[in-house]
Design a protein around this motif. Structure first.
Motif, PDB file in Angstrom:
ATOM      1  N   GLN A  38       0.824  -1.217   0.000  1.00 22.76           N
ATOM      2  CA  GLN A  38       0.000   0.000   0.000  1.00 22.76           C
ATOM      3  C   GLN A  38       0.859   1.269   0.000  1.00 22.76           C
ATOM      4  N   ILE A  39       1.918   1.283   0.829  1.00 22.18           N
ATOM      5  CA  ILE A  39       2.739   2.509   0.910  1.00 22.18           C
ATOM      6  C   ILE A  39       3.485   2.708  -0.413  1.00 22.18           C
ATOM      7  N   ALA A  40       3.980   1.613  -1.003  1.00 28.03           N
ATOM      8  CA  ALA A  40       4.694   1.750  -2.286  1.00 28.03           C
ATOM      9  C   ALA A  40       3.734   2.253  -3.361  1.00 28.03           C
ATOM     10  N   GLN A  41       2.538   1.676  -3.386  1.00 27.33           N
ATOM     11  CA  GLN A  41       1.549   2.111  -4.388  1.00 27.33           C
ATOM     12  C   GLN A  41       1.220   3.592  -4.184  1.00 27.33           C
ATOM     13  N   HIS A  42       1.134   3.980  -2.938  1.00 26.01           N
ATOM     14  CA  HIS A  42       0.843   5.380  -2.617  1.00 26.01           C
ATOM     15  C   HIS A  42       2.002   6.278  -3.090  1.00 26.01           C
ATOM     16  N   ALA A  43       3.249   5.854  -2.787  1.00 26.03           N
ATOM     17  CA  ALA A  43       4.428   6.637  -3.215  1.00 26.03           C
ATOM     18  C   ALA A  43       4.478   6.747  -4.743  1.00 26.03           C
ATOM     19  N   HIS A  44       4.268   5.619  -5.420  1.00 30.06           N
ATOM     20  CA  HIS A  44       4.295   5.645  -6.894  1.00 30.06           C
ATOM     21  C   HIS A  44       3.229   6.612  -7.423  1.00 30.06           C
ATOM     22  N   SER A  45       2.068   6.635  -6.756  1.00 31.46           N
ATOM     23  CA  SER A  45       0.972   7.512  -7.220  1.00 31.46           C
ATOM     24  C   SER A  45       1.381   8.973  -7.119  1.00 31.46           C
ATOM     25  N   GLU A  46       2.038   9.311  -6.020  1.00 34.49           N
ATOM     26  CA  GLU A  46       2.466  10.705  -5.850  1.00 34.49           C
ATOM     27  C   GLU A  46       3.440  11.095  -6.970  1.00 34.49           C
ATOM     28  N   VAL A  47       4.343  10.188  -7.288  1.00 33.56           N
ATOM     29  CA  VAL A  47       5.380  10.507  -8.278  1.00 33.56           C
ATOM     30  C   VAL A  47       4.795  10.517  -9.703  1.00 33.56           C
ATOM     31  N   ILE A  48       4.033   9.484 -10.045  1.00 28.92           N
ATOM     32  CA  ILE A  48       3.409   9.474 -11.375  1.00 28.92           C
ATOM     33  C   ILE A  48       2.394  10.622 -11.473  1.00 28.92           C
ATOM     34  N   GLY A  49       1.791  10.959 -10.335  1.00 26.82           N
ATOM     35  CA  GLY A  49       0.781  12.022 -10.313  1.00 26.82           C
ATOM     36  C   GLY A  49       1.327  13.388 -10.696  1.00 26.82           C
ATOM     37  N   MET A  50       2.641  13.524 -10.742  1.00 24.14           N
ATOM     38  CA  MET A  50       3.209  14.811 -11.184  1.00 24.14           C
ATOM     39  C   MET A  50       3.025  15.010 -12.692  1.00 24.14           C
ATOM     40  N   LEU A 101       7.647  -0.878  -9.918  1.00 20.70           N
ATOM     41  CA  LEU A 101       6.733   0.014 -10.650  1.00 20.70           C
ATOM     42  C   LEU A 101       7.041  -0.029 -12.152  1.00 20.70           C
ATOM     43  N   HIS A 102       8.323   0.087 -12.464  1.00 18.47           N
ATOM     44  CA  HIS A 102       8.715   0.176 -13.874  1.00 18.47           C
ATOM     45  C   HIS A 102       8.402  -1.107 -14.640  1.00 18.47           C
ATOM     46  N   THR A 103       8.369  -2.223 -13.924  1.00 18.96           N
ATOM     47  CA  THR A 103       8.128  -3.499 -14.607  1.00 18.96           C
ATOM     48  C   THR A 103       6.683  -3.976 -14.417  1.00 18.96           C
ATOM     49  N   GLY A 104       5.831  -3.092 -13.916  1.00 18.73           N
ATOM     50  CA  GLY A 104       4.398  -3.401 -13.834  1.00 18.73           C
ATOM     51  C   GLY A 104       4.031  -4.371 -12.720  1.00 18.73           C
ATOM     52  N   ARG A 105       4.940  -4.588 -11.757  1.00 14.18           N
ATOM     53  CA  ARG A 105       4.610  -5.511 -10.662  1.00 14.18           C
ATOM     54  C   ARG A 105       3.961  -4.782  -9.492  1.00 14.18           C
ATOM     55  N   LYS A 286       8.080   7.767 -17.101  1.00 15.97           N
ATOM     56  CA  LYS A 286       8.734   7.534 -15.793  1.00 15.97           C
ATOM     57  C   LYS A 286      10.050   6.778 -15.984  1.00 15.97           C
ATOM     58  N   VAL A 287      10.015   5.741 -16.787  1.00 15.65           N
ATOM     59  CA  VAL A 287      11.227   4.944 -17.006  1.00 15.65           C
ATOM     60  C   VAL A 287      12.283   5.814 -17.708  1.00 15.65           C
ATOM     61  N   GLY A 288      11.833   6.625 -18.665  1.00 18.71           N
ATOM     62  CA  GLY A 288      12.757   7.513 -19.389  1.00 18.71           C
ATOM     63  C   GLY A 288      13.444   8.483 -18.423  1.00 18.71           C
ATOM     64  N   ALA A 289      12.650   9.048 -17.485  1.00 16.97           N
ATOM     65  CA  ALA A 289      13.210  10.012 -16.528  1.00 16.97           C
ATOM     66  C   ALA A 289      14.226   9.311 -15.612  1.00 16.97           C
ATOM     67  N   TRP A 290      13.909   8.064 -15.230  1.00 18.64           N
ATOM     68  CA  TRP A 290      14.815   7.293 -14.357  1.00 18.64           C
ATOM     69  C   TRP A 290      16.133   7.035 -15.085  1.00 18.64           C
ATOM     70  N   GLU A 291      16.040   6.671 -16.364  1.00 18.70           N
ATOM     71  CA  GLU A 291      17.270   6.397 -17.128  1.00 18.70           C
ATOM     72  C   GLU A 291      18.061   7.681 -17.358  1.00 18.70           C
ATOM     73  N   ASP A 292      17.371   8.763 -17.682  1.00 21.78           N
ATOM     74  CA  ASP A 292      18.067  10.046 -17.903  1.00 21.78           C
ATOM     75  C   ASP A 292      18.777  10.512 -16.629  1.00 21.78           C
ATOM     76  N   GLY A 293      18.214  10.140 -15.478  1.00 21.74           N
ATOM     77  CA  GLY A 293      18.783  10.619 -14.210  1.00 21.74           C
ATOM     78  C   GLY A 293      19.895   9.731 -13.677  1.00 21.74           C
ATOM     79  N   GLU A 294      20.288   8.735 -14.419  1.00 18.52           N
ATOM     80  CA  GLU A 294      21.284   7.794 -13.892  1.00 18.52           C
ATOM     81  C   GLU A 294      22.593   8.500 -13.534  1.00 18.52           C
ATOM     82  N   TRP A 295      23.020   9.449 -14.407  1.00 20.35           N
ATOM     83  CA  TRP A 295      24.290  10.134 -14.139  1.00 20.35           C
ATOM     84  C   TRP A 295      24.220  10.942 -12.849  1.00 20.35           C
ATOM     85  N   VAL A 296      23.022  11.445 -12.514  1.00 18.99           N
ATOM     86  CA  VAL A 296      22.893  12.221 -11.271  1.00 18.99           C
ATOM     87  C   VAL A 296      23.090  11.284 -10.073  1.00 18.99           C
TER      88      VAL A 296
END
Ligand code: FAQ
Length: 321
Positions: A38-50, A101-105, A286-296
Motif C-alpha cells: 500500500q505505501i509503495a503504491q501510494h508513493a508511486h501515485s504521488e510521483v506518477i501524479g506529477m 513500478l517500472h516493470t508493472g509488478r 517515468k522509465v525515461g526520466a529514471w534512465e536520464d537521471g542515472e548520471w545524477v
C-alpha cells in the motif's frame, strides 16, 4: 511462551490499544507485506501524479498560476519521498520498489491514467483528486504503522493547500465568461467518475479491506470513504454552479447522505490492468526520466564516497599526530 508468541501478543496489544507499531517491533509478515504494497503504491501515485499536471506548467495562464502549479508539483515529489522512506523502514529498498513500478509488478492510482486536456483540468485535479486524497489520508493519519501515520500528517497539510488552489481555479472559471464556465463543466464531467474510483473497488469486491481494517492499517472502508467524499463535494459543486454528471444523485433524507449512481467498474479494472487512456505514456515517461537521471545518481554516490574517504583520511591523520 516462545518469542514469536510474545511478539504476537505485543503486536495485538498495540493494535487493540490504538498505539503505533514501530519498525523495530515484531509484526506479522502479512502486515508487513500489506504495508509495503500500500505505501509503495501510494508513493508511486504521488510521483506518477506529477505528470498530468506538469503537462500544463508551460501553459499556465499567468505567472502566479505557474508558480503555484510548480510548487504543488514539487510537493507531490516530496510526498513520494516521505512515503518511500516510510516503506524502507519495513526492510525494502527504494530501488527495488521503483523497479517493481517500472516493470508493472506494483500499481499506482488509476486516476493518473487520464489525460489533462484543458487548463480547467488543473482546477479539477486540485479540487477533486487532491480532495479525494485528503479524505483518504486523514483516515490514514490514524493508521497503525507509526512511520506511515506520521508521513500522512505532513501530506495532509500540503494536500489541503493543493485542494484550495484547485477549487480557487474552479471558482475563477465558473464566475468567468461562458467559455470559461463551459471549460469548468467539461473538466468536472470528465473527472467526476474517475475521482470516485480512486477509493478502490466496492467493499464487496475489495481483496484487502477486511484484513487491513482488523490490523487498523485502514480505518474506514472504500465505500465509506467514497460516501464521505461525495457528501463533502456536492455542496462545493453547487456553490460553483456546476452540475455533477450523475442523474441519480439525490439527497437521501433517511440516510442523511447522498445516493449516487452506479460506477463503471469495468472501466476501473481496465485502467488498473494497464489499458487506460494514458497508462503506457505514464510508465514510458517515468522509465525515461529514471534512465536520464542515472548520471545524477552516479555522481551523488561518487561524491558521498569521496566525502567518506576524506573524512576517514582526516581521522587517520589525527590518530597519527
Ligand atoms: N488505483 O483490496 P483493495 C494522490 C487495487 S495520492 C489502482 O480495496 P486496498 C495525491 C489494489 O491495490 C493517490 N489500483 O485495495 C496526488 C488491489 O490490487 P493488488 C493514491 C487500485 O489497498 C494528487 C485491488 O485494487 N492514494 O492522489 C485502486 O485495501 C494530485 C483491490 O483493492 C493512495 O494510494 C486505485 N484507485 O485499498 C498526487 C492512498 N484502488 O494490490 C498528484 C493509500 C484499489 O491486490 C496529484 N492507499 N486498487 O494487486 C489506500 O488507501 C488503499 O490502497 C486504497 C485501496 C483505498 C487505494
Amino acid at each position: 511462551m516462545t518469542q514469536t508468541t510474545a511478539g504476537e501478543t505485543r503486536f495485538q496489544t498495540t493494535i487493540d490499544a490504538d498505539d503505533k507499531v514501530e519498525p523495530r517491533d515484531w509484526m506479522p509478515e502479512g502486515y508487513r507485506h500489506t504495508l509495503i504494497r500500500q505505501i509503495a503504491q501510494h508513493a508511486h501515485s504521488e510521483v506518477i501524479g506529477m505528470q498530468p499536471e506538469s503537462n500544463w506548467i508551460t501553459r499556465a495562464p499567468s505567472l502566479k498560476r505557474k508558480a503555484i502549479l510548480i510548487a504543488k508539483i514539487q510537493d507531490e515529489a516530496g510526498h513520494g519521498l516521505y512515503l518511500y522512506s516510510a516503506a524502507e523502514t519495513l526492510g525494502v529498498s527504494r530501488e527495488d520498489l521503483v523497479d517493481q513500478l517500472h516493470t508493472g509488478r506494483q500499481k499506482y492510482s488509476s486516476i493518473f491514467n487520464y489525460p489533462t486536456l484543458t487548463w480547467a483540468d488543473m482546477g479539477t485535479i486540485g479540487w477533486l483528486v487532491d480532495g479525494a486524497a485528503i479524505v483518504n489520508q486523514i483516515m490514514l493519519q490514524q493508521t497503525s504503522y507509526g512511520p506511515y501515520s506520521r508521513a500522512m500528517v505532513r501530506n495532509c497539510k500540503e494536500e489541503s493547500f493543493h485542494q484550495r488552489q484547485g477549487y480557487e481555479i474552479m471558482l475563477t472559471l465558473s464566475r468567468g465568461s461562458a467559455e470559461q464556465r463551459a471549460l469548468a463543466q467539461d473538466a468536472l464531467d470528465r473527472w467526476w467518475w474517475p475521482s470516485l474510483m480512486m477509493f478502490g473497488p466496492p467493499d464487496s469486491e475489495s481483496t484487502h479491506t477486511e484484513q487491513s481494517m482488523e490490523w487498523k492499517i485502514k480505518r474506514m472502508t472504500n465505500d465509506d470513504l467514497r460516501q464521505k467524499f461525495v457528501d463533502m463535494t456536492i455542496p462545493q459543486a453547487e456553490y460553483l454552479g456546476l452540475t455533477v454528471p450523475d442523474p441519480d444523485l439525490v439527497w437521501n433524507v433517511e440516510r442523511e447522505h447522498y445516493d449516487f449512481g452506479d460506477i463503471d467498474w469495468d472501466e476501473f479494472w481496465t485502467v488498473i490492468k494497464g489499458h487506460g487512456p494514458m497508462n503506457r505514456e505514464r510508465i514510458q515517461h517515468k522509465v525515461g526520466a529514471w534512465e536520464d537521471g542515472e548520471w545524477v545518481r552516479e555522481a551523488a554516490i561518487a561524491h558521498s564516497e569521496k566525502a567518506a574517504a576524506r573524512a576517514a583520511d582526516t581521522i587517520d591523520a589525527r590518530g597519527a599526530a
